[in-house]
Design a protein around this motif. Sequence first.
Motif, PDB file in Angstrom:
ATOM      1  N   UNK B  58       4.912  12.404  -4.196  1.00 55.92           N
ATOM      2  CA  UNK B  58       6.162  11.832  -3.674  1.00 55.92           C
ATOM      3  C   UNK B  58       6.025  10.322  -3.758  1.00 55.92           C
ATOM      4  N   UNK B  59       6.351   9.738  -4.921  1.00 56.01           N
ATOM      5  CA  UNK B  59       5.997   8.336  -5.151  1.00 56.01           C
ATOM      6  C   UNK B  59       6.604   7.353  -4.158  1.00 56.01           C
ATOM      7  N   UNK B  60       7.746   7.713  -3.555  1.00 51.88           N
ATOM      8  CA  UNK B  60       8.395   6.750  -2.661  1.00 51.88           C
ATOM      9  C   UNK B  60       7.551   6.441  -1.444  1.00 51.88           C
ATOM     10  N   UNK B  61       6.865   7.445  -0.920  1.00 53.61           N
ATOM     11  CA  UNK B  61       6.078   7.180   0.282  1.00 53.61           C
ATOM     12  C   UNK B  61       4.683   7.801   0.238  1.00 53.61           C
ATOM     13  N   UNK B  64       1.568   5.289   0.118  1.00 53.40           N
ATOM     14  CA  UNK B  64       1.343   4.651   1.421  1.00 53.40           C
ATOM     15  C   UNK B  64       0.854   5.676   2.434  1.00 53.40           C
ATOM     16  N   UNK B  68      -2.459   5.889   4.871  1.00 55.90           N
ATOM     17  CA  UNK B  68      -2.400   6.090   6.327  1.00 55.90           C
ATOM     18  C   UNK B  68      -3.253   7.286   6.744  1.00 55.90           C
ATOM     19  N   UNK B 214      10.144  21.626   9.214  1.00 51.68           N
ATOM     20  CA  UNK B 214      10.509  21.405   7.809  1.00 51.68           C
ATOM     21  C   UNK B 214      10.062  20.019   7.335  1.00 51.68           C
ATOM     22  N   UNK B 215       9.987  19.077   8.281  1.00 50.63           N
ATOM     23  CA  UNK B 215       9.725  17.688   7.899  1.00 50.63           C
ATOM     24  C   UNK B 215       8.341  17.230   8.335  1.00 50.63           C
ATOM     25  N   UNK B 218       7.235  13.805   7.182  1.00 51.26           N
ATOM     26  CA  UNK B 218       7.960  12.743   7.891  1.00 51.26           C
ATOM     27  C   UNK B 218       7.305  12.502   9.246  1.00 51.26           C
ATOM     28  N   UNK B 222       5.539   9.165  10.534  1.00 51.87           N
ATOM     29  CA  UNK B 222       5.921   8.481  11.778  1.00 51.87           C
ATOM     30  C   UNK B 222       4.723   8.334  12.696  1.00 51.87           C
ATOM     31  N   UNK B 226       3.225   4.850  13.913  1.00 54.66           N
ATOM     32  CA  UNK B 226       3.432   4.404  15.294  1.00 54.66           C
ATOM     33  C   UNK B 226       2.171   4.419  16.152  1.00 54.66           C
ATOM     34  N   UNK B 233      -5.987  -4.761  14.555  1.00 52.29           N
ATOM     35  CA  UNK B 233      -7.051  -5.432  13.782  1.00 52.29           C
ATOM     36  C   UNK B 233      -8.365  -5.502  14.544  1.00 52.29           C
ATOM     37  N   UNK B 242      -9.649  -0.123   6.466  1.00 53.88           N
ATOM     38  CA  UNK B 242      -9.199  -1.254   5.644  1.00 53.88           C
ATOM     39  C   UNK B 242     -10.237  -1.564   4.564  1.00 53.88           C
ATOM     40  N   UNK B 245      -9.885   1.216   1.876  1.00 56.63           N
ATOM     41  CA  UNK B 245      -8.650   1.064   1.089  1.00 56.63           C
ATOM     42  C   UNK B 245      -8.742  -0.156   0.171  1.00 56.63           C
TER      43      UNK B 245
END
Lengths: 266, 564
Positions: B58-61, B64, B68, B214-215, B218, B222, B226, B233, B242, B245
């Motif tokens: 899912x390249x959009x997210x 990233x 995470x 289903x999500x 997502x 989130x 959050x 840091x 960090x 990555x």
Amino acid sequence: MRHVGTLLTLSTFLFWLTMNSLVYLRQLEVESLDQYRAGVTSFLGTNLFRERWLGIYKKNRKIGYSGATFEKVFAAEGIEMHSVLESKMDLELLGRAFRVELDGTLVLDANMKPTNLQVDALFEGTARLTLSGHREGEQFVLTVKQGAFPIFRLPLHLEELCLGNGLVPSLPVAGFRVGDVYRVPCFDPITLGRGIATVTVVSKKTREVDGLAADVFCLETSFQNVQSKSWVTGTGELLKQELGPPFEDVILRRETRESARRFFKR
Amino acid sequence: MTQLSSILKMRLATLRNQAHNLKKDSLAKIFVVVFGLTNVLGIGYWVSYESFKFVESFPAFGIALNGKMVSLLFFALLVLVILSTIIVAYATVFLARETEYLFQHPIPPRTIFFVKLGEAIAFSSWATLFLCLPVLVAFGFIRKAPATYYLESAGILALFLLFSGLAGTSLAILLAPAVRSFTPRKLLALGGCLLLALGWIFLRSFNFWDMDGENNLLILDRFTTELTAMHSPYSPSYWASAAVLAAASGNHQEALFHGSTLLANTLIFVPLLSWYGIRHYGYQWIASRGAPAGKTPAKGGKETAAAKSNPAQERARLRRQRAISRGPMAALISKDILTFVRDPAQLSQSLLFVLLMVIYSLSLVRIPAYLTSGELQLLIYFANLGAVCMILSSFTSRFLFPLMSLEGQSFWIVGLAPVSRSYLVREKVLLGFGISLILGLLTIIISNRLLHSPPELFAGAVFTLLLAGICLTSLATGLGAAYPLFEEDNPARIAVGLGGTLNFFASAIAVAILIVIEAAPYLLAGTKPGPWRHASHLVSLAFTAFLSTLSLRLGSRAMARRDF
């Protein structure tokens, strides 16, 4: 030998103090950044390189693409941001179709102020322009040439600069909050116009992206009297842009580098 | 230094002697263990690679979100390794019999402290290191990381586990005086409250009850966005993630900065713990020897004193005692339960285990509807059956396998009882089966209710779990009796020894065979297998009878042959 233990203990404490002070100072620096620079820091994160590729569509027909890469470079002069622009599109002006091709590089320093600019703009059948920029004291001097002949020289105030793609500038920022407003000077290589692009984070909604639900921010951009709407993920992935008049039928959609370029390999 | 090198030489000599004493059957055992570990590494890599690949599709997210997820891994490791080291370090540094033995020698307390500290950290984090390395390697492959990434990430992971271990030990020594002043009941209540509070904060942090199933990506996005503690840091998990990555994207300067911050904060424990070792450890260890848990007189003691003054009450007390202890079986079982409850390390780890089962059941509450119907239902049904059986197998490997070894040097006391040694093995099987049956049945009933399994599948799941309980209990007890470590008093170390690891893999294979037998009719005849289902139940029953008889016979024979 008798004091080796003491020395080691002291150096351990010194090392600990140094590293934690550095972490604290770095955090202070991040917190003191203006909104645009903080957004760029968030956009790159721990990465050295990011890219954005968008297909340009008019009434569901692909008329071009626009791509930009952003790379953090550790140069001898300090940290630099190299932004490479590649944009090709078929435009229509006064009933006449022509192709515009943009290829260029913008080098920014750690404060996002330009140090060097080089853009080749080809207006098919009309002109080939070369835009170059360099620093002269507290100014950034822009020179536009047609072939070997200089057309004009424009001294700009040395401040943050973003390179547009001829349609709408898309800022390399992330870490949005609804209500945030970014004001960044932008330069458009097609109209050769310079102005402040104002980007407002309007809302955050759940939308379907790649077949799955995702949190997406809606951004409204105003630049050179053209309004546009962009949908961006929290990490700065640009998904879609809709332009206002006079380009209201033009839409930019996120694509991979390969699929974006495929259109012009004919 | 001389004392430290002597202890290290002693450890090396033990290892050398163990290697020299390997018999033919031990070579087979080593082969099974090495084969199993290689499989775990391979499966760990494959599962991680496929998961990262799926999310990255899912390249959009996805890119990233994978980053995470690595941050979340380090955050979870920080909490888990610190918790596990607190328990292991307290038991190793203060309660272990070997610590007492070392104190009888002219060794400075600081040296003993660091030796036991090293052991505690190694025991609480080696498995984590082993399981997380394939995950980081898979992440590197997905990101097409440069070759240096693999070296950098391995170093960061090892350093991070060392940091978590040292932080856990520091907390253990800070909490030790408080732990000694509490009665076991108060300690349990406090631990329970703490776990409940942590669980509530965890579930609340990502609106668990609002999930519609289903999500899930997502929700994960989130949650990871959050969770502020993960992105701070100043958080050690942030430094580690960090650094990893940054190394994956070839940003060595950033990786070096975060790695150095982690190193500085790890090294700072050395002089602090060294000071504790010189100034306080000796006194604290003596205090831990002298302080009985709970200074108030036992309830039973009060009762006994009162009853002695009243003959009617004394008769009633004796009647109650007889009612619960008819015959040697009940006496032995109550002895084992008492020994278990009196060990704070065992008790706290078993509570964590129960918590794991609760979390697993909760994770099924919001399972998407499309997974509990149609063809996917069968897949999820067998996956759930496998998962519950695997959790049960971890339970038997961790708590039942060491039972026989924990009789330790005082085995002769039990050995003098007028019962055969095979009776002792059977007693442990009965105890283990009772406990694992309660836990397993509860989990399988709740999970199948949540999965909306039809009656025939529901009954099949309960039947398979009964068989799995018998297989796993017999294997753990039989192999525990066949390969005991009487000289070891730390159950965690017994469970991760060569015999324990063999039992773990044997249990995993047994579960896999049971599930394959149960699933065979559905694989061969489709979703309506008819009478084949009953045939597979019979084959499972035969397999269980064969395996449990074999492992119990192996354990009983080994115990009968053993001299004390």
